[in-house]
Motif scaffolding. Sequence first.
Motif, PDB file in Angstrom:
ATOM      1  N   PRO A  71       7.471 -15.108  -1.586  1.00 52.57           N
ATOM      2  CA  PRO A  71       6.373 -15.676  -0.788  1.00 52.57           C
ATOM      3  C   PRO A  71       5.036 -15.730  -1.527  1.00 52.57           C
ATOM      4  CG  PRO A  71       7.698 -14.226   0.572  1.00 52.57           C
ATOM      5  CD  PRO A  71       8.225 -14.077  -0.832  1.00 52.57           C
ATOM      6  N   ALA A  72       4.713 -14.689  -2.300  1.00 55.70           N
ATOM      7  CA  ALA A  72       3.435 -14.694  -3.016  1.00 55.70           C
ATOM      8  C   ALA A  72       3.392 -15.819  -4.038  1.00 55.70           C
ATOM      9  CB  ALA A  72       3.218 -13.349  -3.699  1.00 55.70           C
ATOM     10  N   ALA A  73       4.520 -16.091  -4.676  1.00 51.88           N
ATOM     11  CA  ALA A  73       4.577 -17.179  -5.646  1.00 51.88           C
ATOM     12  C   ALA A  73       4.471 -18.532  -4.946  1.00 51.88           C
ATOM     13  CB  ALA A  73       5.869 -17.094  -6.452  1.00 51.88           C
ATOM     14  N   ILE A  74       5.097 -18.644  -3.779  1.00 52.42           N
ATOM     15  CA  ILE A  74       4.975 -19.890  -3.002  1.00 52.42           C
ATOM     16  C   ILE A  74       3.514 -20.142  -2.658  1.00 52.42           C
ATOM     17  CG2 ILE A  74       5.523 -21.002  -0.799  1.00 52.42           C
ATOM     18  CD1 ILE A  74       8.229 -19.561  -0.874  1.00 52.42           C
ATOM     19  N   ASP A  75       2.817 -19.104  -2.203  1.00 56.38           N
ATOM     20  CA  ASP A  75       1.403 -19.236  -1.853  1.00 56.38           C
ATOM     21  C   ASP A  75       0.586 -19.708  -3.054  1.00 56.38           C
ATOM     22  OD1 ASP A  75       1.991 -18.358   0.690  1.00 56.38           O
ATOM     23  OD2 ASP A  75       1.266 -16.315   0.363  1.00 56.38           O
ATOM     24  N   ALA A  76       0.834 -19.102  -4.205  1.00 58.42           N
ATOM     25  CA  ALA A  76       0.075 -19.443  -5.404  1.00 58.42           C
ATOM     26  C   ALA A  76       0.362 -20.876  -5.848  1.00 58.42           C
ATOM     27  CB  ALA A  76       0.407 -18.461  -6.527  1.00 58.42           C
ATOM     28  N   LEU A  77       1.629 -21.266  -5.811  1.00 55.07           N
ATOM     29  CA  LEU A  77       1.995 -22.625  -6.199  1.00 55.07           C
ATOM     30  C   LEU A  77       1.384 -23.658  -5.263  1.00 55.07           C
ATOM     31  CD1 LEU A  77       5.733 -21.873  -7.006  1.00 55.07           C
ATOM     32  CD2 LEU A  77       4.097 -22.846  -8.641  1.00 55.07           C
ATOM     33  N   PHE A  78       1.456 -23.383  -3.973  1.00 54.10           N
ATOM     34  CA  PHE A  78       0.899 -24.312  -2.984  1.00 54.10           C
ATOM     35  C   PHE A  78      -0.610 -24.456  -3.167  1.00 54.10           C
ATOM     36  CE2 PHE A  78      -0.793 -25.193   1.324  1.00 54.10           C
ATOM     37  CZ  PHE A  78      -0.129 -26.385   1.573  1.00 54.10           C
ATOM     38  N   ASP A  79      -1.295 -23.336  -3.339  1.00 55.02           N
ATOM     39  CA  ASP A  79      -2.752 -23.367  -3.515  1.00 55.02           C
ATOM     40  C   ASP A  79      -3.121 -24.164  -4.759  1.00 55.02           C
ATOM     41  OD1 ASP A  79      -5.533 -22.308  -2.873  1.00 55.02           O
ATOM     42  OD2 ASP A  79      -5.253 -21.564  -4.922  1.00 55.02           O
ATOM     43  N   ARG A  80      -2.421 -23.937  -5.858  1.00 58.70           N
ATOM     44  CA  ARG A  80      -2.739 -24.643  -7.094  1.00 58.70           C
ATOM     45  C   ARG A  80      -2.509 -26.152  -6.931  1.00 58.70           C
ATOM     46  NH1 ARG A  80       0.228 -26.956 -10.891  1.00 58.70           N
ATOM     47  NH2 ARG A  80      -0.660 -27.263 -12.975  1.00 58.70           N
ATOM     48  N   TYR A  81      -1.367 -26.519  -6.367  1.00 59.16           N
ATOM     49  CA  TYR A  81      -1.039 -27.936  -6.267  1.00 59.16           C
ATOM     50  C   TYR A  81      -1.996 -28.669  -5.325  1.00 59.16           C
ATOM     51  CZ  TYR A  81       1.808 -32.160  -5.908  1.00 59.16           C
ATOM     52  OH  TYR A  81       2.250 -33.464  -5.953  1.00 59.16           O
ATOM     53  N   GLN A  82      -2.343 -28.009  -4.227  1.00 53.35           N
ATOM     54  CA  GLN A  82      -3.193 -28.661  -3.232  1.00 53.35           C
ATOM     55  C   GLN A  82      -4.656 -28.697  -3.642  1.00 53.35           C
ATOM     56  OE1 GLN A  82      -1.850 -30.212  -0.571  1.00 53.35           O
ATOM     57  NE2 GLN A  82       0.154 -29.544  -1.302  1.00 53.35           N
ATOM     58  N   ASN A  83      -5.097 -27.728  -4.437  1.00 57.07           N
ATOM     59  CA  ASN A  83      -6.532 -27.593  -4.699  1.00 57.07           C
ATOM     60  C   ASN A  83      -6.945 -27.749  -6.154  1.00 57.07           C
ATOM     61  OD1 ASN A  83      -7.201 -26.884  -1.910  1.00 57.07           O
ATOM     62  ND2 ASN A  83      -6.099 -24.980  -2.336  1.00 57.07           N
ATOM     63  N   VAL A  84      -5.973 -27.680  -7.083  1.00 54.79           N
ATOM     64  CA  VAL A  84      -6.320 -27.747  -8.501  1.00 54.79           C
ATOM     65  C   VAL A  84      -5.633 -28.906  -9.206  1.00 54.79           C
ATOM     66  CG1 VAL A  84      -6.283 -26.511 -10.717  1.00 54.79           C
ATOM     67  CG2 VAL A  84      -6.671 -25.244  -8.575  1.00 54.79           C
TER      68      VAL A  84
END
Length: 237
Positions: A213-226
């Motif tokens: 889950p922590a990796a999913i959160d990080a991947l989602f945040d990066r893709y959506q915001n960076v």
Amino acid sequence: MTAFSPETQVAIARVRDEVAALHAELVRSGLVVWTGGNVSGRVPGADLFVIKPSGVSYDDLDASSMILCTLDGEVVPNTPGSDRSPSSDTAAHAYVYREMPEVGGVVHTHSTYATAWAARAEAIPCVLTAMADEFGGEIPVGPFAIIGDDSIGRGIVDTLRGHRSRAVLMRNHGPFTIGRDARDAVKAAVMLEDVARTVHIARQLGDPLPIEPAAIDALFDRYQNVYGQPTSAGAAR
């Protein structure tokens, strides 16, 4: 002709053009057959949306054949396309727009792999970084609902409200996707079918490995915001 402000007329024309063109993307990506499936787009600044007519070949769709509807799902009379019946999913789209003001586009397909998961009433597990990027986790299953009224729309909203996924598998029916505009919703539909196919193939080889889950959160945040955003150096150029 129904009277709209000049600004609204321009917005309606722009959405008509976009929604008509995006139906070709469904065909190009192999997400629809015959006349099934539909794209709709909200008209910015107005309580209106544009959707495809019912039972019309994709080859025959153009901006003038798109149907303008109110957020109650009623066809706006005396507008281009108003002599046709709107998509049988119109009430569902209208309900989504009423209940989720952040949504600017809705897409429905019967794409093969996503619909196969819907037939099993099984969520697609988040076992690919592409899923984490685009959907922020698993693709959830929505309830069974009969087409024709807003029951499907209610199921979509109840399932996706508060969920990061922009896709839902309506049980025994097929996928619906939402987006900030019609193009964004079509992108979600294309990505959904891609991951549905890939995860299905992976399961033929064994049990796919879940992503933490922590990796999913990080991947989602990066893709959506960076991802795809200009760097500070690039912005200065």
